[in-house]
Design an enzyme around this catalytic site. Structure first.
Site, PDB file in Angstrom:
ATOM      1  N   ARG A 149       0.834  -1.192   0.174  1.00 21.69           N
ATOM      2  CA  ARG A 149      -0.077   0.052  -0.009  1.00 21.69           C
ATOM      3  C   ARG A 149       0.794   1.311   0.003  1.00 21.69           C
ATOM      4  O   ARG A 149       1.655   1.189   0.748  1.00 21.69           O
ATOM      5  CB  ARG A 149      -0.796  -0.010   1.253  1.00 21.69           C
ATOM      6  CG  ARG A 149      -1.767   1.107   1.225  1.00 21.69           C
ATOM      7  CD  ARG A 149      -2.635   1.096   2.625  1.00 21.69           C
ATOM      8  NE  ARG A 149      -1.690   2.128   3.307  1.00 21.69           N
ATOM      9  CZ  ARG A 149      -2.286   2.776   4.750  1.00 21.69           C
ATOM     10  NH1 ARG A 149      -3.503   2.453   5.165  1.00 21.69           N
ATOM     11  NH2 ARG A 149      -1.589   3.392   5.390  1.00 21.69           N
ATOM     12  N   TYR A 161      -2.711  12.038   6.204  1.00 19.64           N
ATOM     13  CA  TYR A 161      -2.978  10.564   6.667  1.00 19.64           C
ATOM     14  C   TYR A 161      -2.034   9.423   5.946  1.00 19.64           C
ATOM     15  O   TYR A 161      -1.886   9.489   4.794  1.00 19.64           O
ATOM     16  CB  TYR A 161      -4.342   9.871   6.334  1.00 19.64           C
ATOM     17  CG  TYR A 161      -4.300   8.439   6.482  1.00 19.64           C
ATOM     18  CD1 TYR A 161      -4.432   7.885   7.940  1.00 19.64           C
ATOM     19  CD2 TYR A 161      -4.250   7.503   5.590  1.00 19.64           C
ATOM     20  CE1 TYR A 161      -4.199   6.609   7.940  1.00 19.64           C
ATOM     21  CE2 TYR A 161      -4.075   6.304   5.640  1.00 19.64           C
ATOM     22  CZ  TYR A 161      -4.183   5.736   6.941  1.00 19.64           C
ATOM     23  OH  TYR A 161      -4.077   4.205   7.140  1.00 19.64           O
ATOM     24  N   ASP A 213      -5.098   3.895  -0.171  1.00 15.42           N
ATOM     25  CA  ASP A 213      -6.135   4.309   0.958  1.00 15.42           C
ATOM     26  C   ASP A 213      -6.494   5.582   1.077  1.00 15.42           C
ATOM     27  O   ASP A 213      -5.607   6.701   1.323  1.00 15.42           O
ATOM     28  CB  ASP A 213      -5.687   3.888   2.403  1.00 15.42           C
ATOM     29  CG  ASP A 213      -6.708   3.895   3.443  1.00 15.42           C
ATOM     30  OD1 ASP A 213      -7.721   4.477   3.194  1.00 15.42           O
ATOM     31  OD2 ASP A 213      -6.440   3.404   4.535  1.00 15.42           O
ATOM     32  N   HIS A 215      -8.626   6.889   2.763  1.00 12.24           N
ATOM     33  CA  HIS A 215      -9.252   7.202   4.292  1.00 12.24           C
ATOM     34  C   HIS A 215     -10.665   8.201   4.457  1.00 12.24           C
ATOM     35  O   HIS A 215     -10.588   9.266   5.260  1.00 12.24           O
ATOM     36  CB  HIS A 215      -7.958   7.866   5.060  1.00 12.24           C
ATOM     37  CG  HIS A 215      -7.883   7.160   6.335  1.00 12.24           C
ATOM     38  ND1 HIS A 215      -8.156   7.824   7.628  1.00 12.24           N
ATOM     39  CD2 HIS A 215      -7.454   6.004   6.850  1.00 12.24           C
ATOM     40  CE1 HIS A 215      -8.004   7.233   8.408  1.00 12.24           C
ATOM     41  NE2 HIS A 215      -7.475   5.794   8.152  1.00 12.24           N
ATOM     42  N   GLU A 239      -9.123   2.218  -1.543  1.00 11.89           N
ATOM     43  CA  GLU A 239      -9.794   1.887  -0.228  1.00 11.89           C
ATOM     44  C   GLU A 239     -10.467   3.327   0.424  1.00 11.89           C
ATOM     45  O   GLU A 239      -9.763   4.193   0.439  1.00 11.89           O
ATOM     46  CB  GLU A 239      -8.684   1.537   0.646  1.00 11.89           C
ATOM     47  CG  GLU A 239      -8.895   1.026   2.355  1.00 11.89           C
ATOM     48  CD  GLU A 239      -7.923   0.629   3.242  1.00 11.89           C
ATOM     49  OE1 GLU A 239      -7.116  -0.035   2.369  1.00 11.89           O
ATOM     50  OE2 GLU A 239      -7.862   0.781   4.390  1.00 11.89           O
ATOM     51  N   GLU A 265     -13.239  -1.015   7.221  1.00  7.01           N
ATOM     52  CA  GLU A 265     -12.533  -1.372   8.653  1.00  7.01           C
ATOM     53  C   GLU A 265     -13.186  -0.489   9.657  1.00  7.01           C
ATOM     54  O   GLU A 265     -13.043  -1.010  10.808  1.00  7.01           O
ATOM     55  CB  GLU A 265     -11.068  -0.565   8.412  1.00  7.01           C
ATOM     56  CG  GLU A 265     -11.062   0.924   8.167  1.00  7.01           C
ATOM     57  CD  GLU A 265      -9.613   1.364   7.835  1.00  7.01           C
ATOM     58  OE1 GLU A 265      -8.748   0.879   7.171  1.00  7.01           O
ATOM     59  OE2 GLU A 265      -9.088   2.578   8.695  1.00  7.01           O
ATOM     60  N   ARG A 286     -13.402  -5.069   4.203  1.00  7.71           N
ATOM     61  CA  ARG A 286     -12.096  -5.118   5.137  1.00  7.71           C
ATOM     62  C   ARG A 286     -12.512  -5.172   6.650  1.00  7.71           C
ATOM     63  O   ARG A 286     -11.674  -4.739   7.601  1.00  7.71           O
ATOM     64  CB  ARG A 286     -11.452  -3.924   4.773  1.00  7.71           C
ATOM     65  CG  ARG A 286     -11.007  -3.616   3.268  1.00  7.71           C
ATOM     66  CD  ARG A 286      -9.896  -2.842   3.164  1.00  7.71           C
ATOM     67  NE  ARG A 286      -8.541  -3.156   3.789  1.00  7.71           N
ATOM     68  CZ  ARG A 286      -8.297  -2.543   4.996  1.00  7.71           C
ATOM     69  NH1 ARG A 286      -8.942  -1.522   5.328  1.00  7.71           N
ATOM     70  NH2 ARG A 286      -7.242  -3.058   5.594  1.00  7.71           N
ATOM     71  N   GLU A 342      -4.134  -7.691   5.426  1.00 13.73           N
ATOM     72  CA  GLU A 342      -3.203  -6.426   5.793  1.00 13.73           C
ATOM     73  C   GLU A 342      -2.100  -6.836   6.855  1.00 13.73           C
ATOM     74  O   GLU A 342      -2.594  -7.244   7.804  1.00 13.73           O
ATOM     75  CB  GLU A 342      -3.904  -4.880   6.118  1.00 13.73           C
ATOM     76  CG  GLU A 342      -3.139  -3.871   6.318  1.00 13.73           C
ATOM     77  CD  GLU A 342      -3.964  -2.629   6.839  1.00 13.73           C
ATOM     78  OE1 GLU A 342      -3.564  -1.495   6.616  1.00 13.73           O
ATOM     79  OE2 GLU A 342      -5.008  -2.771   7.324  1.00 13.73           O
ATOM     80  N   TRP A 405     -11.117  12.411   9.166  1.00 13.47           N
ATOM     81  CA  TRP A 405      -9.896  12.282   9.359  1.00 13.47           C
ATOM     82  C   TRP A 405      -9.383  10.938   8.436  1.00 13.47           C
ATOM     83  O   TRP A 405     -10.008   9.972   8.404  1.00 13.47           O
ATOM     84  CB  TRP A 405      -9.408  11.921  10.693  1.00 13.47           C
ATOM     85  CG  TRP A 405      -7.888  11.651  10.725  1.00 13.47           C
ATOM     86  CD1 TRP A 405      -6.577  12.384  10.430  1.00 13.47           C
ATOM     87  CD2 TRP A 405      -7.354  10.209  11.036  1.00 13.47           C
ATOM     88  NE1 TRP A 405      -5.540  11.502  10.427  1.00 13.47           N
ATOM     89  CE2 TRP A 405      -5.871  10.543  10.777  1.00 13.47           C
ATOM     90  CE3 TRP A 405      -8.036   8.874  11.266  1.00 13.47           C
ATOM     91  CZ2 TRP A 405      -5.186   9.242  11.078  1.00 13.47           C
ATOM     92  CZ3 TRP A 405      -6.953   8.185  11.697  1.00 13.47           C
ATOM     93  CH2 TRP A 405      -5.685   7.894  11.421  1.00 13.47           C
TER      94      TRP A 405
HETATM   95  C1  GCO Z   1      -5.525   0.881   7.648  1.00 10.27           C
HETATM   96  C2  GCO Z   1      -6.262   1.982   8.443  1.00 10.27           C
HETATM   97  C3  GCO Z   1      -5.527   2.379   9.473  1.00 10.27           C
HETATM   98  C4  GCO Z   1      -6.385   3.256  10.454  1.00 10.27           C
HETATM   99  C5  GCO Z   1      -6.132   3.132  12.006  1.00 10.27           C
HETATM  100  C6  GCO Z   1      -7.136   3.663  12.792  1.00 10.27           C
HETATM  101  O1  GCO Z   1      -5.941   0.910   6.279  1.00 10.27           O
HETATM  102  O2  GCO Z   1      -4.631   0.241   7.858  1.00 10.27           O
HETATM  103  O3  GCO Z   1      -6.741   3.016   7.506  1.00 10.27           O
HETATM  104  O4  GCO Z   1      -4.409   3.020   9.353  1.00 10.27           O
HETATM  105  O5  GCO Z   1      -6.251   4.503  10.114  1.00 10.27           O
HETATM  106  O6  GCO Z   1      -6.269   1.808  12.078  1.00 10.27           O
HETATM  107  O7  GCO Z   1      -7.033   3.343  14.131  1.00 10.27           O
HETATM  108 MG    MG Z   2      -7.397   1.909   5.927  1.00 14.89          MG
END
Ligand code: GCO
Ligand code: MG
Length: 405
Positions: A149, A161, A213, A215, A239, A265, A286, A342, A405
């Site tokens: 990634r 991020y 990602d 995010h 993602e 997630e 995920r 992951e 975020w």
């Molecule tokens: C990922 C996630 C993490 C989250 C984190 C928040 O794809 O691994 O986006 O980086 O930001 O788990 O607690």
């Molecule tokens: Mg993520």
């Protein structure tokens, strides 16, 4: 002979970052572990377990895993949500651990046995500028990873991020009594992301799987534009393009791009994603063992997904403890539509506090052959690293408006 639960204890420890661990003990002396870590809300889930769940477990038959799951889920009345589902997830994994230990088998054998020899994994590479990012991706390839990634800085933004400007290792939660504040500008990101990812693809050729990602930061229209712009990069997935609340958002994205989409997630139950799966709006779900009610519920999510050619790819950042990470690798070993796990990696101390049978080699994970989940918990070592408040950042747009975020 049936066994009986005689104890359920909750441990908070911070061997570099915070973890919430549940230990269930039976009258026969069998011990099972579960993970209940919710990054930045650890005390809430620890109290949920200690004050509201542990007293209800004592006296129950540890083999009645599904009944206990239903009891904790339906019996709470105020069900779903990350705290409740992480608490149930910890109990569920601890009970599967106990069942598999009593059977003398690694957990994956009880889940139907191996459907593959090893579980494909991806890890993270990040750097502020593109040339450093190419080096970071190369370093991951040298470690054997076949999927990476890639996250990068954005010109004009002080923070992004997934990337630290000064240090190579990224850890999103920062110690302190309040969250750090970051600045975010989606337009700047959209101007930069396609070129940055195209540079990575040019550099690595077509052998390496690349992921990215977003995010949760885009509107459906922005996400559609990004997905379309990234088609030549041939991502394994893009993602979390849009925030979690709105399953309908993915319809618009899907109409405009063939870039594979992954999400989930921050989802906690099958009800958070059933439209995404049944309408085939995403390619990968995920959801993590810890945040979606454990092995029992994640199996149901993956079973639904299987019918619609959607594949499982659980979240595996450093805030998912080695206990639920191990459980996830057992699921990967025994679930046909499991695509990839992951693996962000852990600091050395985390491996010591949670000694584990699962292992990484050559781009793949294996759950190991120890009975149970195969992840221990060194209580004495853990006690040397007490809970230390830490929070995920919050983000504001350039005009100061709070954003995702
Ligand atoms: C990922 C996630 C993490 C989250 C984190 C928040 O794809 O691994 O986006 O980086 O930001 O788990 O607690
Ligand atoms: Mg993520």
């Amino acid at each position: 002979m049936t066994d009986t639960i005689v104890g359920a204890e909750v441990f908070l420890t911070s061997p570099g970052r915070n973890y919430v661990t549940l230990r269930i003990t039976t009258a026969d002396g069998v011990v099972g572990h579960g993970d209940a870590t919710v990054n930045g809300r650890e005390l809430a889930v620890a109290s949920y377990l200690r004050d509201h769940v542990a007293p209800l477990l004592v006296g129950r038959d540890p083999a009645r895993i599904e009944d206990t799951w239903q009891y904790l889920y339906r019996g709470a009345y105020w069900r779903r949500g990350p705290i409740t589902m992480a608490a149930i997830g910890a109990v569920d994994v601890a009970l599967w651990d106990i069942l598999a230990k009593r059977a003398g088998q690694p957990l994956y054998q009880l889940l139907g046995g191996a459907v593959r020899d090893r579980v494909l994994t991806y890890t993270h590479a990040s750097a502020w500028d593109t040339s450093a990012l190419l080096d970071a991706v190369d370093a991951r390839r040298e470690q054997g990873f076949r999927a990476v990634r890639a996250q990068f800085g954005v010109p004009g933004l002080p923070t992004v991020y997934g990337v630290h400007k000064d240090v190579a290792a990224y850890e999103p939660a920062a110690r302190g009594a309040a969250p750090a504040e970051e600045r975010w500008d989606t337009s700047a990101y959209l101007r930069h992301a396609p070129a940055a990812l195209a540079a990575v693809r040019d550099h690595v050729g077509h052998e390496l799987e690349l992921l990215h990602d977003a995010h949760h930061r885009l509107t459906p229209q922005q996400a559609a534009r990004l997905g379309k712009a990234l088609e030549p990069v041939d991502l394994y997935w893009l993602e979390d393009v849009t925030p979690a609340e709105n399953q309908e958002a993915l319809r618009l994205v899907r109409q405009h791009t063939t870039t594979p989409l992954a999400i989930g997630e921050v989802f906690n139950t099958v009800f958070d994603l059933h439209h995404l799966v049944t309408e085939q709006l995403v390619d990968f779900v995920r959801v993590a063992v810890v945040h979606a009610g454990g092995v029992s519920h994640l199996r149901k999510i993956f079973a639904l997904a299987e019918a619609f050619q959607v594949r499982g790819a659980p979240h595996g950042p450093s805030d998912v403890s080695p206990v639920s990470f191990g459980a996830s690798v057992h699921l990967g070993m025994s679930t046909h539509n499991f695509a990839i796990q992951e693996y962000m990696g852990y600091a050395d101390l985390v491996h010591e506090v949670f000694p584990h049978a699962w292992s990484y080699a050559d781009g793949y994970l294996h759950p190991g052959q120890e009975p149970g989940v195969g992840v221990g918990f060194d209580e004495r070592l853990a006690a040397r690293y007490p809970y230390d408040p830490a929070y995920l950042p919050v983000a504001r747009r350039l005009d100061g408006t709070l954003t995702d975020w």
